[in-house]
Motif scaffolding. Sequence first.
Motif, PDB file in Angstrom:
ATOM      1  N   GLN A  44       3.148 -15.688   0.018  1.00  0.00           N
ATOM      2  CA  GLN A  44       4.065 -14.737   0.640  1.00  0.00           C
ATOM      3  C   GLN A  44       3.301 -13.532   1.178  1.00  0.00           C
ATOM      4  OE1 GLN A  44       7.123 -13.767  -2.272  1.00  0.00           O
ATOM      5  NE2 GLN A  44       8.465 -15.328  -1.403  1.00  0.00           N
ATOM      6  N   ARG A  45       3.881 -12.918   2.183  1.00  0.00           N
ATOM      7  CA  ARG A  45       3.300 -11.697   2.717  1.00  0.00           C
ATOM      8  C   ARG A  45       3.371 -10.600   1.665  1.00  0.00           C
ATOM      9  NH1 ARG A  45       5.653 -10.445   8.427  1.00  0.00           N
ATOM     10  NH2 ARG A  45       4.647 -12.450   8.782  1.00  0.00           N
ATOM     11  N   GLU A  46       2.313  -9.790   1.573  1.00  0.00           N
ATOM     12  CA  GLU A  46       2.264  -8.722   0.585  1.00  0.00           C
ATOM     13  C   GLU A  46       1.774  -7.433   1.218  1.00  0.00           C
ATOM     14  OE1 GLU A  46      -0.551  -9.558  -2.508  1.00  0.00           O
ATOM     15  OE2 GLU A  46      -2.202  -9.928  -1.120  1.00  0.00           O
ATOM     16  N   VAL A  47       2.145  -6.326   0.599  1.00  0.00           N
ATOM     17  CA  VAL A  47       1.676  -5.026   1.053  1.00  0.00           C
ATOM     18  C   VAL A  47       0.256  -4.804   0.551  1.00  0.00           C
ATOM     19  CG1 VAL A  47       2.037  -2.543   0.958  1.00  0.00           C
ATOM     20  CG2 VAL A  47       4.003  -4.081   1.067  1.00  0.00           C
ATOM     21  N   VAL A  48      -0.613  -4.365   1.431  1.00  0.00           N
ATOM     22  CA  VAL A  48      -1.993  -4.069   1.069  1.00  0.00           C
ATOM     23  C   VAL A  48      -2.165  -2.570   0.836  1.00  0.00           C
ATOM     24  CG1 VAL A  48      -4.387  -4.123   1.852  1.00  0.00           C
ATOM     25  CG2 VAL A  48      -2.844  -6.032   2.387  1.00  0.00           C
ATOM     26  N   ALA A  49      -1.674  -1.790   1.771  1.00  0.00           N
ATOM     27  CA  ALA A  49      -1.811  -0.333   1.679  1.00  0.00           C
ATOM     28  C   ALA A  49      -0.752   0.309   2.552  1.00  0.00           C
ATOM     29  CB  ALA A  49      -3.201   0.110   2.131  1.00  0.00           C
ATOM     30  N   GLY A  50      -0.304   1.475   2.142  1.00  0.00           N
ATOM     31  CA  GLY A  50       0.685   2.218   2.903  1.00  0.00           C
ATOM     32  C   GLY A  50       0.226   3.643   3.109  1.00  0.00           C
ATOM     33  N   ILE A  51       0.736   4.254   4.161  1.00  0.00           N
ATOM     34  CA  ILE A  51       0.416   5.655   4.428  1.00  0.00           C
ATOM     35  C   ILE A  51       1.655   6.321   4.996  1.00  0.00           C
ATOM     36  CG2 ILE A  51      -0.551   5.117   6.727  1.00  0.00           C
ATOM     37  CD1 ILE A  51      -2.630   7.382   6.132  1.00  0.00           C
ATOM     38  N   ASN A  52       2.067   7.428   4.374  1.00  0.00           N
ATOM     39  CA  ASN A  52       3.295   8.068   4.839  1.00  0.00           C
ATOM     40  C   ASN A  52       3.005   9.062   5.956  1.00  0.00           C
ATOM     41  OD1 ASN A  52       2.351  10.405   3.622  1.00  0.00           O
ATOM     42  ND2 ASN A  52       3.811  10.342   1.925  1.00  0.00           N
TER      43      ASN A  52
END
Length: 115
Positions: A44-52
């Motif tokens: 499944q697709r997964e989150v690697v990194a986020g930036i607000n």
Amino acid sequence: QVQLVESGGGLVQAGGSLRLSCTGSGILFSFTNMAWYRQAQGKQREVVAGINRSSTATYADSVKGRFAIFRDNAKKQMILQMNSLKPEDTAVYYCNADPPRSDSWGQGTQVTVSS
């Protein structure tokens, strides 16, 4: 129409580095929380990194200390610097808003890490 274009993927040996770029159009980039996602074959697709919007970054445990996410709102660009790559990082990498917009998935960029 929102368009997000990823680039910078490739084939690299374990321990190497790659720098991914995401350029957006048709989106209020500076007001949008963004993220990098990846999907390995059969997973499944997964989150690697986020930036607000304030450039506060978060990382999946699997990439902490190895990956760094940046954004340049003036250029409507987001960067993922990937260091110390491992074979398990092999996947197609995508950028999108956080949470993701269903109408904004691009083609992604393939990252392949050989052992």
